[in-house]
Scaffold this motif. Sequence first.
Motif, PDB file in Angstrom:
ATOM      1  N   UNK A   1      -8.363 -12.331  15.166  1.00  0.00           N
ATOM      2  CA  UNK A   1      -7.330 -11.352  14.816  1.00  0.00           C
ATOM      3  C   UNK A   1      -6.701 -11.742  13.471  1.00  0.00           C
ATOM      4  N   UNK A   2      -6.500 -13.030  13.278  1.00  0.00           N
ATOM      5  CA  UNK A   2      -5.964 -13.523  12.007  1.00  0.00           C
ATOM      6  C   UNK A   2      -6.848 -13.145  10.835  1.00  0.00           C
ATOM      7  N   UNK A   3      -8.155 -13.165  11.032  1.00  0.00           N
ATOM      8  CA  UNK A   3      -9.073 -12.778   9.948  1.00  0.00           C
ATOM      9  C   UNK A   3      -8.877 -11.319   9.568  1.00  0.00           C
ATOM     10  N   UNK A   4      -8.653 -10.478  10.562  1.00  0.00           N
ATOM     11  CA  UNK A   4      -8.423  -9.060  10.273  1.00  0.00           C
ATOM     12  C   UNK A   4      -7.147  -8.913   9.447  1.00  0.00           C
ATOM     13  N   UNK A   5      -6.100  -9.600   9.882  1.00  0.00           N
ATOM     14  CA  UNK A   5      -4.814  -9.512   9.190  1.00  0.00           C
ATOM     15  C   UNK A   5      -4.887 -10.186   7.821  1.00  0.00           C
ATOM     16  N   UNK A   6      -5.536 -11.354   7.766  1.00  0.00           N
ATOM     17  CA  UNK A   6      -5.613 -12.124   6.526  1.00  0.00           C
ATOM     18  C   UNK A   6      -6.553 -11.542   5.496  1.00  0.00           C
ATOM     19  N   UNK A   7      -7.485 -10.722   5.933  1.00  0.00           N
ATOM     20  CA  UNK A   7      -8.366 -10.030   5.003  1.00  0.00           C
ATOM     21  C   UNK A   7      -9.531 -10.856   4.492  1.00  0.00           C
ATOM     22  N   UNK A   8     -10.092 -10.425   3.369  1.00  0.00           N
ATOM     23  CA  UNK A   8     -11.322 -11.008   2.835  1.00  0.00           C
ATOM     24  C   UNK A   8     -11.282 -12.527   2.645  1.00  0.00           C
ATOM     25  N   UNK A   9     -10.161 -13.048   2.186  1.00  0.00           N
ATOM     26  CA  UNK A   9     -10.075 -14.495   1.977  1.00  0.00           C
ATOM     27  C   UNK A   9     -10.235 -15.250   3.294  1.00  0.00           C
TER      28      UNK A   9
ATOM     29  N   UNK B   1     -13.036  -6.101   1.564  1.00  0.00           N
ATOM     30  CA  UNK B   1     -12.412  -5.788   0.272  1.00  0.00           C
ATOM     31  C   UNK B   1     -12.559  -4.313  -0.083  1.00  0.00           C
ATOM     32  N   UNK B   2     -13.680  -3.743   0.319  1.00  0.00           N
ATOM     33  CA  UNK B   2     -13.959  -2.341  -0.004  1.00  0.00           C
ATOM     34  C   UNK B   2     -13.319  -1.377   0.993  1.00  0.00           C
ATOM     35  N   UNK B   3     -12.605  -1.914   1.978  1.00  0.00           N
ATOM     36  CA  UNK B   3     -11.922  -1.067   2.937  1.00  0.00           C
ATOM     37  C   UNK B   3     -12.782  -0.570   4.084  1.00  0.00           C
ATOM     38  N   UNK B   4     -13.966  -1.129   4.236  1.00  0.00           N
ATOM     39  CA  UNK B   4     -14.839  -0.740   5.341  1.00  0.00           C
ATOM     40  C   UNK B   4     -14.218  -1.151   6.670  1.00  0.00           C
ATOM     41  N   UNK B   5     -14.404  -0.333   7.683  1.00  0.00           N
ATOM     42  CA  UNK B   5     -13.903  -0.646   9.027  1.00  0.00           C
ATOM     43  C   UNK B   5     -14.865  -1.552   9.794  1.00  0.00           C
ATOM     44  N   UNK B   6     -16.063  -1.754   9.284  1.00  0.00           N
ATOM     45  CA  UNK B   6     -17.069  -2.548  10.003  1.00  0.00           C
ATOM     46  C   UNK B   6     -16.576  -3.964  10.294  1.00  0.00           C
ATOM     47  N   UNK B   7     -16.061  -4.708   9.314  1.00  0.00           N
ATOM     48  CA  UNK B   7     -15.565  -6.050   9.636  1.00  0.00           C
ATOM     49  C   UNK B   7     -14.456  -6.031  10.686  1.00  0.00           C
ATOM     50  N   UNK B   8     -13.554  -5.082  10.582  1.00  0.00           N
ATOM     51  CA  UNK B   8     -12.453  -4.996  11.545  1.00  0.00           C
ATOM     52  C   UNK B   8     -12.984  -4.726  12.942  1.00  0.00           C
TER      53      UNK B   8
ATOM     54  N   UNK C   1     -19.060 -14.919   6.068  1.00  0.00           N
ATOM     55  CA  UNK C   1     -20.079 -14.538   5.095  1.00  0.00           C
ATOM     56  C   UNK C   1     -19.522 -13.611   4.025  1.00  0.00           C
ATOM     57  N   UNK C   2     -20.180 -13.657   2.899  1.00  0.00           N
ATOM     58  CA  UNK C   2     -19.732 -12.860   1.751  1.00  0.00           C
ATOM     59  C   UNK C   2     -19.862 -11.370   2.017  1.00  0.00           C
ATOM     60  N   UNK C   3     -20.870 -10.964   2.754  1.00  0.00           N
ATOM     61  CA  UNK C   3     -21.058  -9.534   3.034  1.00  0.00           C
ATOM     62  C   UNK C   3     -19.859  -8.981   3.811  1.00  0.00           C
ATOM     63  N   UNK C   4     -19.409  -9.717   4.824  1.00  0.00           N
ATOM     64  CA  UNK C   4     -18.247  -9.263   5.598  1.00  0.00           C
ATOM     65  C   UNK C   4     -17.003  -9.227   4.717  1.00  0.00           C
ATOM     66  N   UNK C   5     -16.810 -10.259   3.916  1.00  0.00           N
ATOM     67  CA  UNK C   5     -15.636 -10.312   3.040  1.00  0.00           C
ATOM     68  C   UNK C   5     -15.662  -9.160   2.038  1.00  0.00           C
TER      69      UNK C   5
END
Length: 147
Positions: free
Chosen positions: A24-32, A48-55, A40-44
């Motif tokens: 959950x922290x990753x979702x809130x903390x974002x790409x970094x 960054x591009x606002x895709x909902x896939x990582x979330x 992985x860089x693809x998820x980050x």
Amino acid sequence: MKPARNSALVLGGLLSVAASLLHIGCIIGGPDWYRFFGAGEAMATMAEQGSMIPTLLTLGIAAILAIWAAYAFSGAGLLPRLPLLRSGLVVISAIYLLRGLALIPALIINGGEVMPFVLWSSLIVLVYGVAYAIGTWTAWPNLKPRR
């Protein structure tokens, strides 16, 4: 009969809760945060591009980890008995152990060298698996299916 408290399963449950909250922290903390925790860089980049896939993927993983925590707490007698408790704890233990032990073939294939993320994440997950396995083994007589 309610199972006795089981410190190994309590530990396993707490570890799963921590992992769920970190996701959950990753979702809130974002790409970094995705980068720092090895997603992985693809998820980050997608984040960054606002895709909902990582979330969505990360929420799914967090939910699974929370359910696994509930199974550990149920097996430890802290929550009511969940369906298929014995089977669930065995499967959860196996998944954590197999993920942790995946380090061995990775080391063999890569001549003894792996990325730091692979090393530390495998060792951490192996601890989770050992806690679940010991806890499940210890609680086994108290986890008989309902009749």
